[in-house]
Design an enzyme around this catalytic site. Structure first.
Site, PDB file in Angstrom:
ATOM      1  N   HIS A 473      42.745  46.493  42.917  1.00 34.83           N
ATOM      2  CA  HIS A 473      41.888  45.113  42.753  1.00 34.83           C
ATOM      3  C   HIS A 473      40.532  45.237  42.321  1.00 34.83           C
ATOM      4  CE1 HIS A 473      40.646  41.129  44.667  1.00 34.83           C
ATOM      5  NE2 HIS A 473      39.609  41.738  44.440  1.00 34.83           N
ATOM      6  N   GLU A 474      39.747  46.280  42.639  1.00 34.69           N
ATOM      7  CA  GLU A 474      38.439  46.478  42.231  1.00 34.69           C
ATOM      8  C   GLU A 474      38.273  47.171  40.654  1.00 34.69           C
ATOM      9  OE1 GLU A 474      36.097  45.115  43.753  1.00 34.69           O
ATOM     10  OE2 GLU A 474      36.962  44.837  45.590  1.00 34.69           O
ATOM     11  N   HIS A 477      38.633  44.112  38.418  1.00 29.81           N
ATOM     12  CA  HIS A 477      37.392  43.496  38.319  1.00 29.81           C
ATOM     13  C   HIS A 477      36.535  44.535  37.163  1.00 29.81           C
ATOM     14  CE1 HIS A 477      37.014  40.495  41.037  1.00 29.81           C
ATOM     15  NE2 HIS A 477      37.238  41.174  42.114  1.00 29.81           N
ATOM     16  N   HIS A 480      37.324  43.849  33.829  1.00 28.99           N
ATOM     17  CA  HIS A 480      36.881  42.626  33.172  1.00 28.99           C
ATOM     18  C   HIS A 480      35.584  42.874  32.630  1.00 28.99           C
ATOM     19  CE1 HIS A 480      36.478  38.129  34.377  1.00 28.99           C
ATOM     20  NE2 HIS A 480      36.503  38.331  32.764  1.00 28.99           N
TER      21      HIS A 480
END
Length: 681
Positions: A473-474, A477, A480
């Site tokens: 998940h991190e 990010h 991105h």
């Protein structure tokens, strides 16, 4: 003083952590604020007529040294804080708030922006430039530029007070987390706990010069305890301790602070002409208004609640048949859920953990990013780190060009707040033809490596499956941030609408459930054996286990957030009573009198999620729909990956999120993929 300048003489212009002394920060902030003020004055007093370049663009590139300093300081205040840093944060926050207000309430500067904004139809701007102009105009008009002097003064007061209150809120939660320990001296009280958890607790006790075992409210200690400890009374003790953080009528109590934050936000929104804080916030979100958010949450609630109630009834019956438990309490949930999961799927974290060595998982994330986006990650040892636990990487593209610097920091420690997050030490932007590459970091609190007491045999960090998905998940990010490719810093990377920012992170979690991806990184830490296919099938089967209950829990947080921020909070007198009323429609377990979630709900009262917690579920709709596209074409399909990279990951906030999503997907997202994945239809 090394931190006064924006361009460091370090490799890749990275932060020179080892050269910064704590006493340097305050004077550095004062100097950099003065430099930024001079830059703003130069724009405001420019004798030339306002243009996009000399006003809007100049404004976006101003204050870069101050931004750089702020990112270094506040990231350390989250990941490696101490009393000195916290004291400086309390001094610096009002200075930054005052400076920010001085910009947005600067009439002469706003006149220049307004002039350019009114000429926009004739300026022949690119899509990104149009977005920047719109964003700058709104950042002023939405933050008081059109107010009278008296109201501007009031706005400054509110913003300064809010900045201080949010800081104190976070510090209180951290203090309460650090102040609790469950000290066990009777070995029989450890029954049910995994060996690794026991060894870590023993080591912690030893480090404090105590006999026995110590458990804390840090997740790698707390979660295994409430999940596996057979001793129900001790599970109750630690669960209540976790639930009453900042709700103990002591010096770290957040009840009054929570109410003050909610009331000041409401007052601020009213001052700016908005009905509530939610109306103000959601105007700049995909969801647009509170009614749409509530409708979205309640629609999901209607679909999830029957499933959640069935699951809870099953869990209650299971606990009764197993141990004669008549009434299931909150401290029973994780424990009996794990037992039921083992019974249904013959799968528990202790079976899986040997296949999830941290280094392998991280390398797996790197390999997947390579397959999808052509990236390579190389660990480097000549970049300054803020703590020895952190690791640093150069990220290159397929042409050998630098994409980003990546920092990873995985283990809990005293000065680090709980949870997991992605942040950056330097933004990406293009200036004078140079594409400045970003410096991105992920910070987590995973199970650390342990040394077994008898043989002193080192054991690596072995993750639970939940920790594996958290890392992915991190890392989503981080991608991105790393793949950002925009001209302007304020539109770069994760600078997107808040209900769009979780799409890259949540979509990345999907690879953790795919056999083709698991084969790349899920290997036994001792034998190198790839995770057995039967385990993979069970991971997939169990993915929707108690999904109704999990959905209900997430929705309850979103509804609590909206209850605080989409109504007039001045009528709230008792936070606990208010919270209890809000949770009535989503509660499964009996209420715990000593506990109150709101006062440690850092996402909305200390972080940036006020009126935005719904965005996790909103983004789940997007991510399920997006990943369905990958599944349709192949989870490593380069064409789909390239469309995602070009239209989502690299574009930042340069266009409206729905437009970017449609360019990637060819259509608006549909909720069916999420409901199907969650087993709710």
């Amino acid at each position: 003083m090394k931190i006064l300048i924006q361009k460091f003489t370090t490799k890749h212009n990275t932060a020179p952590f080892s050269q910064i002394n704590i006493e340097d920060y305050l004077p550095a902030f004062e100097t950099n604020i003065a430099i930024a003020r001079a830059e703003i004055d130069a724009i405001t007093n420019n004798p030339a007529a306002p243009t996009f370049e000399n006003t809007i663009e100049a404004l976006d590139f101003s204050g870069d040294a101050l931004d750089r300093l702020s990112s270094i300081f506040f990231n350390l205040n989250s990941a490696e804080t101490n009393e000195e840093l916290q004291k400086i944060a309390q001094e610096v926050s009002p200075l930054l708030t005052e400076f920010s207000n001085d910009i947005t309430l600067n009439e002469d500067l706003f006149k220049r922006i307004k002039t350019v904004f009114e000429q926009r139809a004739t300026l022949n701007l690119t899509t990104e430039q149009t977005t920047l102009l719109d964003k700058k105009f709104k950042s002023f008009s939405r933050n008081g530029a059109l107010l009278s002097e008296e109201k501007k003064s009031k706005l400054r007061e509110i913003d300064t007070e809010l900045a201080m209150l949010k800081l104190t809120f976070g510090e209180n939660v951290l203090a309460e987390t650090n102040n609790y320990q469950l000290h066990i001296t009777n070995e029989s009280d450890l029954k049910g706990l995994p060996e690794g958890t026991i060894v870590a607790a023993k080591a912690l006790a030893k480090s404090k010069e105590l006999e026995g075992w110590i458990f804390t409210l840090d997740y790698p200690s707390y979660i295994p305890f409430v999940t596996y400890a057979d001793h129900r009374e001790l599970r109750k003790e630690i669960a209540i301790a976790a639930g009453k953080k900042s709700f103990q009528n002591n010096e770290f109590d957040n009840q009054e602070i929570t109410l003050k934050i909610a009331k000041l936000r409401h007052e601020r929104a009213n001052l700016l002409g908005y009905e509530t804080h939610s109306h103000f916030v959601l105007e700049e979100r995909m969801a647009q208004n509170p009614d749409k958010v509530k409708s979205f949450l309640n629609d999901l609630l209607a679909k999830a609640k029957p499933a959640a109630e069935r699951e809870f009834a099953q869990l209650t019956a299971f606990a009764k048949s197993l141990d004669g438990i008549e009434k299931l309490e909150k401290w029973d949930g994780a424990y009996y859920s794990e037992k039921l999961k083992q019974k249904l799927f013959n799968l528990d974290d202790e079976k899986l953990k040997p296949y999830f060595q941290l280094e392998n998982i991280l390398n797996g994330a790197f390999t997947i990013a390579g397959k999808l986006y052509g990236l390579t990650f190389t660990e480097v040892f000549d970049i300054d780190k803020y703590h020895e636990d952190a690791t640093t990487y150069e990220v290159m593209d397929e042409f050998g060009e630098l994409v980003a610097i990546f920092y990873a920091d995985f283990f809990p420690r005293k000065g680090k707040r709980n949870g997991a997050w992605m942040t950056s030490f330097k933004s990406q932007y293009i200036k004078k033809g140079i594409n400045e590459r970003p410096h991105v970091s992920i910070v987590c609190n995973f199970t650390p490596p342990i040394v077994t007491s008898e043989k002193s045999e080192a054991k690596p960090s072995l993750l639970t499956f939940n920790e594996v998905t958290t890392l992915f998940h991190e890392f989503g990010h981080a991608l991105h941030g790393m793949l950002a490719n925009t001209t302007y810093p304020s539109l770069s990377g994760t600078s997107v609408y808040w209900d769009f920012v979780e799409l890259p992170s949540q979509v990345m979690e999907n690879w953790c459930y795919e056999p083709e991806a698991l084969a790349l990184f899920a290997k036994h830490y001792q034998t190198g054996e790839v995770i057995p296919q039967e385990y993979v099938e069970k991971i997939k089967e169990s993915a929707s286990f108690q999904e109704g209950m999990a959905t209900l829990r997430q929705l309850s947080f979103g509804l609590l957030d909206m209850a605080f921020h989409s109504n007039n909070p001045t009528e709230i007198t008792d936070i606990k009573a208010f919270e209890k009323t809000v949770f009535e429609g989503t509660s499964l377990y009996p209420d715990v009198v000593e506990n109150c979630m709101s006062v440690s709900f850092s996402h909305i009262f200390n972080g940036g999620y006020s009126s935005g917690y719904y965005s996790y579920k909103w983004a789940e709709v997007l991510d399920a729909d997006a990943f369905a596209y990958f599944q349709e074409k192949g989870i490593f399909n380069k064409e789909v990956a390239n469309k995602f990279k070009e239209n989502v990951l690299s574009k930042g906030g340069t266009e409206l999120p729905m437009e970017l999503y449609k360019k990637f997907r060819g259509q608006e997202p549909k909720a069916e993929a999420l409901l199907k994945r969650a087993g709710l239809i």
